[in-house]
Design a protein around this motif. Structure first.
Motif, PDB file in Angstrom:
ATOM      1  N   ALA A 496       0.956  -1.108   0.322  1.00  0.00           N
ATOM      2  CA  ALA A 496      -0.094   0.185  -0.336  1.00  0.00           C
ATOM      3  C   ALA A 496       0.847   1.178  -0.135  1.00  0.00           C
ATOM      4  N   THR A 497       0.384   2.145  -0.909  1.00  0.00           N
ATOM      5  CA  THR A 497       1.139   3.982  -1.151  1.00  0.00           C
ATOM      6  C   THR A 497       0.782   5.035  -1.022  1.00  0.00           C
ATOM      7  N   TYR A 525       2.809  -4.539   3.187  1.00  0.00           N
ATOM      8  CA  TYR A 525       3.615  -3.907   3.668  1.00  0.00           C
ATOM      9  C   TYR A 525       3.229  -2.971   3.277  1.00  0.00           C
ATOM     10  N   VAL A 526       4.282  -1.405   3.344  1.00  0.00           N
ATOM     11  CA  VAL A 526       3.677  -0.383   2.842  1.00  0.00           C
ATOM     12  C   VAL A 526       4.966   0.962   2.968  1.00  0.00           C
ATOM     13  N   LEU A 527       3.860   1.879   1.739  1.00  0.00           N
ATOM     14  CA  LEU A 527       5.519   2.927   1.481  1.00  0.00           C
ATOM     15  C   LEU A 527       5.074   3.797   1.218  1.00  0.00           C
ATOM     16  N   LEU A 528       5.459   4.929   2.302  1.00  0.00           N
ATOM     17  CA  LEU A 528       5.076   6.257   2.019  1.00  0.00           C
ATOM     18  C   LEU A 528       6.335   7.307   1.681  1.00  0.00           C
ATOM     19  N   GLN A 529       5.537   8.184   0.862  1.00  0.00           N
ATOM     20  CA  GLN A 529       6.325   9.397   0.469  1.00  0.00           C
ATOM     21  C   GLN A 529       6.082  10.842   1.058  1.00  0.00           C
ATOM     22  N   ASP A 530       6.858  11.872   1.689  1.00  0.00           N
ATOM     23  CA  ASP A 530       6.961  12.613   2.226  1.00  0.00           C
ATOM     24  C   ASP A 530       8.194  13.997   2.249  1.00  0.00           C
ATOM     25  N   SER A 531       7.808  14.802   2.111  1.00  0.00           N
ATOM     26  CA  SER A 531       9.432  15.783   2.670  1.00  0.00           C
ATOM     27  C   SER A 531       9.716  15.426   3.845  1.00  0.00           C
ATOM     28  N   LEU A 540       0.144  11.714   8.982  1.00  0.00           N
ATOM     29  CA  LEU A 540       0.372  10.876   7.740  1.00  0.00           C
ATOM     30  C   LEU A 540       0.370   9.198   8.165  1.00  0.00           C
ATOM     31  N   LEU A 541       1.567   8.572   9.237  1.00  0.00           N
ATOM     32  CA  LEU A 541       1.545   7.227   9.497  1.00  0.00           C
ATOM     33  C   LEU A 541       0.094   6.666   9.497  1.00  0.00           C
ATOM     34  N   PRO A 542      -0.713   7.611  10.810  1.00  0.00           N
ATOM     35  CA  PRO A 542      -2.393   6.772  11.576  1.00  0.00           C
ATOM     36  C   PRO A 542      -3.206   7.059   9.867  1.00  0.00           C
ATOM     37  N   LYS A 543      -3.199   7.652   9.289  1.00  0.00           N
ATOM     38  CA  LYS A 543      -3.736   7.291   8.252  1.00  0.00           C
ATOM     39  C   LYS A 543      -3.685   5.886   7.993  1.00  0.00           C
TER      40      LYS A 543
END
Length: 572
Positions: A496-497, A525-531, A540-543
């Motif tokens: 999920a991303t 698995y989760v791939l997150l993109q941020d600044s 972002l993380l709880p979402k």
């Protein structure tokens, strides 16, 4: 009185081999050897997903599971077909760009034949000279075709857009094809030409929605009224064209509606996107049009404005038709709530067509001024590119070397033998072209734009050879994708991303990452993109239900100091 007075010597056609060579030098650099860049990675992602997916992926455009129905599917179908046909030989990225070459050929050929047919009409011919020696109609038409193509290739806005695998690129080429079919219809109104106009309208609808074809159809009807064509026949033929265009869109609409790919309705989402492409014109849109258009349409717009002025006393098809289409497309753009640079591309063919008919009316002094401007500016810019290339390799001059490398930290420049030979050959060709123009002082009509077009192509070739490794290093996500793939277990079910469309396409292609599909499902698995400058961990993380997950990897592109990617494994 007609504003054109030319001898036959001014209508010597550009040699076919020269026009072909110019086209190859224009389109191939920037396609060969270029990695996926953010500008068109999302479009490639749709093509790649289709080519390696099933029928539902062809009906519901998506980027490795991310829905993308904001545009029609035609451009992506073409790219996916090319991947199927040539991917085994060229690789998927270059194979998809085969469709870009075909689109470029369609646009330039359509524009050439449009100018040719308009140029050989009786009302477009130059004034007959007292003692003869005026050009023949076909010769004049061929010269105008060459001129229109040179102006088209010399336009700044086309340069980048024509090398990207975008739906807007296909729309620009189809607009040129529609222009050609519209000219043929006005020349010989009938059912056959109306059907061919309808095919162009249908293809445009499947490319980027129904609004541009609708605007063009209204403009074509207004053009028939201005030219006093029989109203009943025009209405009947344009109704046939509209029916054919609608029938072509059913090729996608019917199966997508009936089969409901992934249990969803891509057509409903597409229609909703179309509805949001129109609003009320306002000052911000008008300001954006002039701010972007003044460079996007250069150098076509000064010639086009002069053409309208020079032919203002004549109601001629070669001016009326492109003016009507251009103004209609401008109104559509001004009514767009969020216009993008690529939206200007569809206005370039009618503008280049007007510019081609404005050039024969210009004075020799103005033409010579354009030539000298092109020689000085483009030669200077080419020399600067060479100087920056030498600086990044040798470290001298030091300031130039620092400026050349600061955007690609960690990059080690190397000399590519093939790219150097191509760049050097293009530079020698430019010198020969300038020498030919200045020493022989040819009388041919297209002499005024051959230097500006050739110089712009030289700049593009130099950038796409000498600096292509730098650009790939700075724009590609290949390294990030490979790092993620190395930390992801082989038995990972799905990811999920929240990554953007371009990043998702690049990571899926280069890393073969198994992103969650449109069918959904629970991913481990989760791939997150941020600044890095705007950390949003609290929201972002709880979402994404990342609370007690195990972090597996964190990284970014070396050339991007802001963007950050993080990979987590969800706890059971």
């Amino acid at each position: 009185m007609k504003p054109v007075r030319l001898p036959a010597a001014a209508t010597l056609a550009l040699p076919r081999w020269a026009l072909l060579a110019l086209g190859l030098f224009y389109i191939l650099p920037g396609l060969i050897g270029r990695d996926l860049w953010k500008e068109d990675a999302a479009s490639f992602g749709i093509m790649w997903t289709m080519a390696h997916g099933t029928l539902v992926d062809w009906l519901y455009p998506n980027i490795a599971g991310l829905a993308s129905v904001d545009e029609g599917p035609l451009a992506f179908w073409l790219g996916a077909v090319c991947i199927k046909l040539f991917g085994w030989l060229l690789g998927d990225v270059l194979a998809a760009r085969v469709s870009t070459v075909g689109i470029f050929v369609l646009g330039t050929m359509s524009l050439w034949y449009t100018a040719f047919h308009l140029g050989r009409r009786a009302e477009a011919q130059p004034l007959r000279l007292a003692f003869g020696g005026q050009p023949e109609p076909d010769d004049y038409g061929r010269t105008l075709g060459d001129t229109a193509v040179l102006i088209y290739l010399g336009s700044l806005g086309l340069l980048l857009q024509s090398h990207l695998t975008l739906a807007a690129t296909l729309q620009g080429a189809l607009l040129a094809f529609f222009l050609y079919r519209a000219v043929r219809y006005v020349e010989l109104a009938g059912t056959r030409n109306a059907v061919l106009v309808g095919i162009a309208l249908g293809a445009l609808t499947l490319t980027q929605g129904f609004l541009p074809p609708l605007v063009l159809l209204v403009a074509l009807f207004a053009c028939t009224r201005y030219l006093d064509l029989p109203t009943p026949r025009a209405l009947r033929d344009l109704a046939v064209a509209a029916g054919v265009g609608f029938g072509i869109t059913l090729i996608w609409i019917v199966p997508a509606t009936v089969l409901q790919p992934y249990g969803l309705s891509p057509v409903a989402d597409w229609l909703n996107w179309n509805a949001h492409q129109i609003g009320l014109p306002g000052w911000p849109a008008l300001k954006a049009f002039f701010r972007i258009g003044i460079w996007f349409f250069w150098p076509a717009w000064p010639f086009a404005l002069w053409a309208v002025w020079a032919w203002r006393r004549q109601q001629m098809l070669h001016i009326v038709l492109p003016v009507f289409f251009f103004l209609a497309l401008v109104l559509q753009l001004l009514a767009d709530p969020a216009p993008e640079n690529s939206d200007f591309l569809k206005m370039l063919p009618p503008l280049a067509l007007m510019a081609a008919f404005g050039l024969p009316t210009m004075k020799r002094g103005a033409i010579n001024a354009i030539d000298w401007f092109s020689v000085m500016v483009l030669t200077m810019l080419s020399a600067i590119i060479w100087l920056f290339w030498i600086a990044k390799l040798t470290g001298w001059p030091a300031q130039l070397a620092k400026n050349a490398l600061k955007l690609v930290p960690g990059f080690t420049p190397e000399i590519g033998v093939v790219t150097f030979i191509v760049a050097a050959g293009a530079s020698v060709g430019w010198i020969m072209l300038v020498h030919w123009r200045l020493s022989r002082q040819p009388a041919v009509l297209w002499r005024a734009v051959v230097l500006s077009s050739g110089g712009l192509i030289l700049l593009w070739v130099l950038l796409m050879t000498l600096f292509l490794p730098d650009l790939n290093y700075g724009k590609s996500y290949a390294g990030v994708a490979q790092q993620i793939a190395a930390r992801l277990p082989a038995d990972a079910n799905c990811i999920a991303t929240n990554v953007g469309a371009a990043q998702r396409a690049s990571l899926a292609f280069y890393g073969r990452l198994p992103f969650v599909t449109l069918a959904g499902g629970k991913c481990d698995y989760v791939l997150l993109q941020d600044s890095l400058r705007n950390r949003r961990d609290a929201t972002l993380l709880p979402k994404w239900n990342v609370r007690d997950a195990v972090p597996l990897w964190e990284g970014r592109r070396a050339s991007d100091r802001d963007e950050r990617f993080r990979l987590f494994r969800q706890k059971p």
